[in-house]
Design a protein around this motif. Structure first.
Motif, PDB file in Angstrom:
ATOM      1  N   GLY A  56      76.375   6.184  17.038  1.00 57.91           N
ATOM      2  CA  GLY A  56      77.214   6.091  15.857  1.00 57.91           C
ATOM      3  C   GLY A  56      78.422   7.007  15.975  1.00 57.91           C
ATOM      4  N   ASN A  57      79.417   6.768  15.120  1.00 53.47           N
ATOM      5  CA  ASN A  57      80.662   7.521  15.156  1.00 53.47           C
ATOM      6  C   ASN A  57      80.505   8.866  14.434  1.00 53.47           C
ATOM      7  OD1 ASN A  57      83.308   8.455  14.982  1.00 53.47           O
ATOM      8  ND2 ASN A  57      84.146   6.417  14.641  1.00 53.47           N
ATOM      9  N   PRO A  58      80.691   9.994  15.137  1.00 52.94           N
ATOM     10  CA  PRO A  58      80.546  11.305  14.486  1.00 52.94           C
ATOM     11  C   PRO A  58      81.463  11.490  13.288  1.00 52.94           C
ATOM     12  CG  PRO A  58      80.708  11.554  16.869  1.00 52.94           C
ATOM     13  CD  PRO A  58      81.010  10.119  16.568  1.00 52.94           C
ATOM     14  N   TYR A  59      82.605  10.798  13.255  1.00 52.74           N
ATOM     15  CA  TYR A  59      83.530  10.950  12.139  1.00 52.74           C
ATOM     16  C   TYR A  59      82.931  10.443  10.826  1.00 52.74           C
ATOM     17  CZ  TYR A  59      87.067  11.488  15.861  1.00 52.74           C
ATOM     18  OH  TYR A  59      87.781  11.901  16.959  1.00 52.74           O
ATOM     19  N   CYS A  60      81.881   9.617  10.913  1.00 58.08           N
ATOM     20  CA  CYS A  60      81.256   9.061   9.706  1.00 58.08           C
ATOM     21  C   CYS A  60      80.314  10.035   9.021  1.00 58.08           C
ATOM     22  CB  CYS A  60      80.476   7.797  10.054  1.00 58.08           C
ATOM     23  SG  CYS A  60      81.494   6.436  10.641  1.00 58.08           S
ATOM     24  N   ILE A  61      79.990  11.125   9.678  1.00 57.80           N
ATOM     25  CA  ILE A  61      79.055  12.098   9.096  1.00 57.80           C
ATOM     26  C   ILE A  61      79.695  12.752   7.880  1.00 57.80           C
ATOM     27  CG2 ILE A  61      77.897  14.323   9.506  1.00 57.80           C
ATOM     28  CD1 ILE A  61      77.551  13.431  12.426  1.00 57.80           C
ATOM     29  N   ASP A  62      78.951  12.802   6.783  1.00 52.19           N
ATOM     30  CA  ASP A  62      79.459  13.411   5.553  1.00 52.19           C
ATOM     31  C   ASP A  62      79.329  14.928   5.632  1.00 52.19           C
ATOM     32  OD1 ASP A  62      80.366  13.530   2.812  1.00 52.19           O
ATOM     33  OD2 ASP A  62      78.289  14.014   2.289  1.00 52.19           O
ATOM     34  N   LEU A  63      80.444  15.630   5.566  1.00 45.39           N
ATOM     35  CA  LEU A  63      80.452  17.082   5.698  1.00 45.39           C
ATOM     36  C   LEU A  63      79.912  17.773   4.454  1.00 45.39           C
ATOM     37  CD1 LEU A  63      83.904  17.592   7.450  1.00 45.39           C
ATOM     38  CD2 LEU A  63      81.649  17.256   8.491  1.00 45.39           C
ATOM     39  N   GLU A  64      80.089  17.163   3.306  1.00 41.82           N
ATOM     40  CA  GLU A  64      79.595  17.765   2.067  1.00 41.82           C
ATOM     41  C   GLU A  64      78.078  17.972   2.134  1.00 41.82           C
ATOM     42  OE1 GLU A  64      79.499  19.439  -1.678  1.00 41.82           O
ATOM     43  OE2 GLU A  64      81.308  18.887  -0.556  1.00 41.82           O
ATOM     44  N   GLN A  65      77.373  17.009   2.707  1.00 44.04           N
ATOM     45  CA  GLN A  65      75.924  17.154   2.837  1.00 44.04           C
ATOM     46  C   GLN A  65      75.573  18.322   3.759  1.00 44.04           C
ATOM     47  OE1 GLN A  65      73.671  13.452   3.475  1.00 44.04           O
ATOM     48  NE2 GLN A  65      75.475  12.308   2.809  1.00 44.04           N
ATOM     49  N   LEU A  66      76.391  18.552   4.780  1.00 47.79           N
ATOM     50  CA  LEU A  66      76.143  19.686   5.668  1.00 47.79           C
ATOM     51  C   LEU A  66      76.369  20.999   4.933  1.00 47.79           C
ATOM     52  CD1 LEU A  66      77.749  18.493   9.043  1.00 47.79           C
ATOM     53  CD2 LEU A  66      75.519  17.966   8.036  1.00 47.79           C
TER      54      LEU A  66
END
Length: 533
Positions: free
Chosen positions: A77-87
């Protein structure tokens, strides 16, 4: 009571509709749409609007050109799709680190106070390339500080070993060689010599495990989002390109699947022949992608191809097969030659799809059968019950009705006004001649200047009224957005895949929920049970 044997009527009870909106086009302060709050809000909107489907573009990691149809992996999957807010919420990023990812404020205004782009937000892939992985690396170091988390990554590697080992090593080695294509790497690692692979795996452990971590995060966030969609009665349509990018982990790890020459270079590439060989200016298309060695695939029971489909089935409920005709026969062009020198070669779609139905019986397929279609392609699609695709804007021709004109549809059809490669409705309409506009409005029974009903909602009604079992609207068309909202212009070198909704546009989209729900009920497209695209 009438005996039903003497009162049989066939009704289409699997009519449905949905909306095409790429994940990257959702509004986001961090510069690109993600699996964050907006994605969940969009699912809520789809449920309110009584839709059945959310259609996406491919989710693979993109390379040069940012095209999701030219991914570095068919499995990742594309790393850019990861939601940073959840991190941030889980303590993997600090508030200050989260803020560094902010690119736009949701209005089209860049965080430095300048206008980001005319007509709305645009994705700055350069900034993402320079900064996003560095930010995720900080989350990685915090995550792996705990032994139980390292164990989770080891478990994930074991579960996804078929593709993840190769992809993580590909990414690590690619980083070492400054992102040059794999076929330009030094010979031993390029050709996957066992000693070279073992040494690289040992030397690049940190980079290897970072890639594993990124895919672990992505999978976890996607699983939550998909489960939320399922609980709302929303099914997700994905898209699988027929070919793989030459510079991809797929081709590096499995060169035997593709028609390559020595050193990993291309022997043949895919493309399309000229529509008319008698017109010298019609050169056809050369895509530059390696073509499959169908003889090898058949000899091995199509195992690699079946694994590719199975991985995509992990992401999606329904798959749109890009360039479906290439599964029956494909235009093979010698590398470096023009499309005119190519030839039609047989493909193994009949055997492949028979195995696919046995391996993944629940997976639904949409056949993208646009362009040059022969009876053999038609028969292949029909034999497996795959619905056809139609593009309404191509059928609104006052001089030549064709297969895209609604009165030629049959029920086994998925109809779009346009897809990611087409002009949005507002742009298309603005380019029609007066005669063409009059024909369009007359044919669809819409009034261009009806103050009581926006023209885009009249279009939605006309599409919903068709006999096609499935209708997919583009989000841009529901909002009547113009040229600035176009996703892709085929043949254009840059400026594609960049469109993002602003917060205001997203709010306006959600406000159409009641009217879309009314249209959906009116034309019998809210039968969730038994919906079989």
């Amino acid at each position: 009571m009438i005996d039903p044997r003497y009162d049989y009527k066939e009704l289409h009870t699997n009519r449905a509709s949905g909306i095409l909106l790429p994940l990257f086009s959702l509004p986001s302060a961090s510069g690109i749409g993600s699996m964050g709050a907006a994605a969940y809000q969009f699912i809520d909107f789809l449920k309110k609007a009584r839709q059945t489907y959310w259609q996406l573009l491919p989710l693979g990691p993109t390379g040069y050109g940012n095209s999701p149809y030219s991914s570095m992996s068919s499995f990742a999957g594309n790393p850019y799709c990861i939601d940073l807010e959840q991190l941030y919420q889980t303590g993997l990023l600090t508030a200050a680190e989260l803020h560094t990812a902010d690119t736009v404020d949701g209005t089209g205004m860049a965080t430095d106070g300048t206008t980001a782009a005319a007509g709305g937000c645009r994705i700055d892939y350069g900034k993402l390339y320079r900064e996003r992985l560095e930010l995720l690396a900080k989350a990685y170091r915090r995550f792996t500080a705990e032994a139980r988390n390292r164990a989770l990554l080891d478990q994930f590697i074991t579960e996804q070993a078929d593709w993840l080992e190769d992809y993580a090593l590909f990414s690590a080695v690619r980083g070492r060689f400054k992102d040059i294509p794999w076929y330009q790497w030094q010979e031993d690692i390029r050709d996957r010599k066992a000693d070279a692979l073992s040494a690289a795996r040992k030397d690049l452990q940190e980079s290897f495990h970072f890639t594993v971590f990124v895919q672990y995060l992505l999978q976890a966030q996607w699983d939550m989002l998909k489960a939320y969609a399922a609980s709302a009665g929303i099914r997700i349509i994905g898209d699988i390109p027929i070919y793989c990018a030459h510079d991809s982990a797929d081709v590096w790890a499995h060169p035997e699947v593709f028609c390559l020459s020595s050193g990993g270079l291309l022997a043949f590439v895919g493309g399309c022949p000229p529509a008319d060989f008698d017109i010298p200016e019609d050169e056809g298309q050369v895509w530059g992608t390696p073509v499959y060695d169908w003889a090898y695939l058949e000899k091995t029971g199509f195992e690699w191809m079946l694994k590719r489909f199975a991985r995509q089935a992990d992401f999606f409920d329904v798959l749109r097969l890009d360039h479906f005709r290439g599964y029956e026969s494909f235009w093979r062009i010698p590398f470096g030659a023009s499309a005119r020198t190519g030839s039609w070669q047989p493909a193994g779609g009949q055997q492949l799809f028979s195995l696919l139905q046995h391996r993944l019986p629940q997976l639904r397929i949409i056949a993208e059968d646009l362009g040059y279609i022969t009876k053999e392609v038609f028969d292949l699609r029909r034999s497996f019950g795959y619905p056809s695709m139609r593009i309404l804007q191509q059928g609104l021709n006052p001089f030549h009705a064709n297969e895209h004109t609604p009165h030629h549809y049959d029920a086994a059809t998925v109809v779009y006004f346009g897809i990611h490669d087409n002009e949005p409705f507002a742009e298309w309409l603005s380019k029609r001649t007066p005669a063409e506009r009059a024909y369009c409005c007359d044919y669809l029974n819409i009034a261009e200047h009806d103050s009581a009903s926006p023209i885009q909602m009249q279009l939605a009604k006309a599409m919903a009224a068709s006999c096609a079992d499935t209708v997919i609207y583009q989000a841009q068309d529901i909002l009547f957005l113009g040229e600035e909202s176009r996703i892709n212009v085929p043949g254009r070198a840059d400026g594609n895949w960049e469109f993002m909704l602003t917060d205001e546009q997203f709010k306006q989209l959600q406000e159409t929920g009641d009217e879309l729900a009314r249209i959906t009920r009116l034309y019998g497209r809210d039968h969730k049970e038994g919906c079989k695209v």
